[in-house]
Design an enzyme around this catalytic site. Structure first.
Site, short mmCIF file in Angstrom:
data_model
loop_
_atom_site.label_atom_id
_atom_site.label_comp_id
_atom_site.label_asym_id
_atom_site.label_seq_id
_atom_site.Cartn_x
_atom_site.Cartn_y
_atom_site.Cartn_z
N SER A 151 0.79 -1.36 0.07
CA SER A 151 -0.02 0.12 -0.06
C SER A 151 0.87 1.21 0.13
CB SER A 151 -0.89 -0.09 1.27
OG SER A 151 -1.49 -1.30 1.40
N ARG B 39 7.78 6.10 -3.93
CA ARG B 39 8.34 6.68 -2.43
C ARG B 39 7.46 6.15 -1.48
NH1 ARG B 39 5.68 11.91 -4.28
NH2 ARG B 39 7.59 12.31 -5.15
N ASP C 169 -3.66 -1.35 -2.10
CA ASP C 169 -4.63 -1.61 -1.03
C ASP C 169 -6.23 -1.31 -1.83
OD1 ASP C 169 -4.00 0.80 -0.35
OD2 ASP C 169 -4.02 0.74 1.76
C1 BGC Z 1 -0.33 5.37 0.10
C2 BGC Z 1 -1.22 4.38 -0.88
C3 BGC Z 1 -2.19 3.73 0.01
C4 BGC Z 1 -3.00 4.51 1.04
C5 BGC Z 1 -3.99 4.00 2.07
C6 BGC Z 1 -1.01 6.00 1.22
O1 BGC Z 1 -0.13 6.59 2.14
O2 BGC Z 1 0.42 6.21 -0.89
O3 BGC Z 1 -0.65 3.74 -1.77
O4 BGC Z 1 -3.36 3.12 -0.72
O5 BGC Z 1 -1.91 5.14 2.10
O6 BGC Z 1 -3.06 2.68 2.70
#
Ligand code: BGC
Length: 438
Positions: free
Chosen positions: A110, A125, A163
């Protein structure tokens, strides 16, 4: 939001909204059968799942093992993190027959990833407080595959998914009208189904279905229209990822408590509401979002839970009722702003899809009757904090008016993990399961 979505689809770097390709061009239909696995890494907790599915959208059984991610792993080395993940899967599989058998694995990761296929992609990142320098730019599926091979497992990543994408997959599995998914937990993000011809930055991208799921990475959304308070600026300065994830820092669970703490700290400095006992308010992140929620949800006449939290966690004894009310008010304002911003973001996606009732899709085509629209949603903040949920739902009705009746926010449980297992089914090499048009 709509303007930035267009800009992010037009070119890489065209917007702070990355609008990432996922290569997910087919979603589970409900006809998938078999046993699939997934690993879910990226929130507060880490999960390993085994999901058995039968035809007709039936989840026959599921096993989930969950553990918090040790803090030191979020700041250590790539190798340590992926070894931890691989070993957790190994110990999960140890109870099963045929430890050496081949298995399809969905890997929910995620964080923002630039995908090159449905099963490969490199980390752009870190977010949410993770900071492992040497992972950025690496193919995270390959990192996991190597760790799995090193610990002797015959399992490889079949589908690498965000996610939000897992959540969309599970939402769509149950209900075909699901067109977008939102996560509001430690972090926040959204994905939705886009027409491939609207993804201008990828000319000639062909999919069987004519559509592809786009991971917006809306946590990084920013606009000059968004009012930023001095507390948002102070919070940003405290984080590892300064100047990034501006929207996330106003909305998600990782940050709300800290925004409230910054406000209370300034009050303590500029007035005597907390007496002499407010030193602890100068400690960053001492007020976590679960405490903020508990403060806001205290409905006892004398705010006894607020008193307890102030006493035990913030070391502020004897705050009078008037002060306790003030603390509740601060937590309320921070919560309400976050929920309303998230609702505005959802309305933006619906507008882009021509499902906000304005009658015109952002492509310019006029649409007919409003269609039923389902948005899958999950994450600890939305699921575990009823006041947040109420504020979000209320704001969505306020923005969409009548059309809100056609829009359902559907909470999925463990969608990020189960959905990834279902996507592993759709994309597994034997591909008996083809997935359905999106
Ligand atoms: C991330 C996402 C993720 C979201 C929820 C963010 O900090 O960049 O990729 O889907 O958090 O988990």
């Amino acid at each position: 939001m709509v303007v930035e979505m267009h800009a992010g689809l037009a070119s890489d770097g065209g917007s702070k909204l990355k609008m990432l390709l996922t290569f997910v061009d087919a979603l589970p239909t409900g006809n998938e059968e078999g046993i699939y696995y997934s690993i879910d890494l990226g929130g507060t907790n880490f999960r390993v799942l085994r999901v058995e599915v039968g035809a007709g959208s039936v989840i026959i059984g599921q096993m989930v093992e969950q553990q918090p991610i040790p803090d030191e792993l979020t700041k250590g080395t790539t190798e340590d993190l992926f070894n931890f993940v691989a070993l957790a899967l190994k110990s999960f599989l140890e109870g099963e027959n045929d430890l050496d058998g081949k298995r399809a694995l969905g890997f929910t990761f995620s964080f923002p990833v630039r995908q090159t296929s449905v099963s490969t992609g490199s980390l752009i990142r870190w977010t949410k407080g993770f900071s492992i320098g040497d992972t950025v730019g690496k193919d995270v599926a390959q990192c996991l595959n190597e760790a799995l091979a090193n610990c002797g497992l015959n399992v490889r990543v079949t589908a690498l998914v965000n996610d939000t994408v897992g959540t969309l997959a599970l939402g769509h599995y149950y209900d075909e009208d699901t067109v977008a998914a939102i996560i509001i937990g430690s972090g926040t993000n959204a994905c939705y189904i886009e027409r491939t011809d609207a993804i201008i930055k990828c000319q000639g991208l062909l999919t069987n279905s004519g559509g592809m799921v786009v991971n917006m990475e809306w946590g990084n959304f920013w606009s000059s229209h968004l009012p930023r308070t001095p507390y948002d600026i102070l919070l940003d300065e405290e984080t590892h990822n300064r100047n990034d994830q501006g929207f996330e820092k106003m909305i998600s669970g990782m940050y709300l408590g800290e925004i409230a703490r910054l406000v209370l700290h300034r009050m303590a400095l500029e007035s005597d509401v907390f007496g002499d006992a407010a030193d602890s308010l100068s400690n960053p992140f001492i007020l976590s979002t679960p405490f903020l929620a508990a403060i806001r949800e205290d409905d006892s006449p004398d705010l006894s839970e607020v008193r307890r939290i102030l006493q035990e966690h913030l070391k502020i004894p004897d705050a009078p009722l008037k002060t306790r009310r003030l603390v509740v008010k601060v937590c309320d304002i921070v919560t309400r702003r976050a929920a309303r911003l998230a609702a505005a973001g959802i309305a933006g996606i619906l507008k882009k899809l021509g499902r906000d009732g304005s009658g015109v899709a952002s492509s310019g085509r006029t649409r007919g009757q409003p269609r039923r629209t389902v948005v899958a949603i999950e994450g600890g903040l939305y699921q575990g904090y009823p006041v947040f949920r109420e504020y979000l739902d209320e704001a969505l009705v306020e923005i969409l008016g009548e059309v809100a009746r056609n829009v359902t926010l559907r909470v999925t449980e463990d969608g990020s993990g189960i959905g990834a297992a279902l996507l592993a089914a759709v994309h597994s090499s034997n591909r008996q399961q083809q997935g359905g048009p999106i």
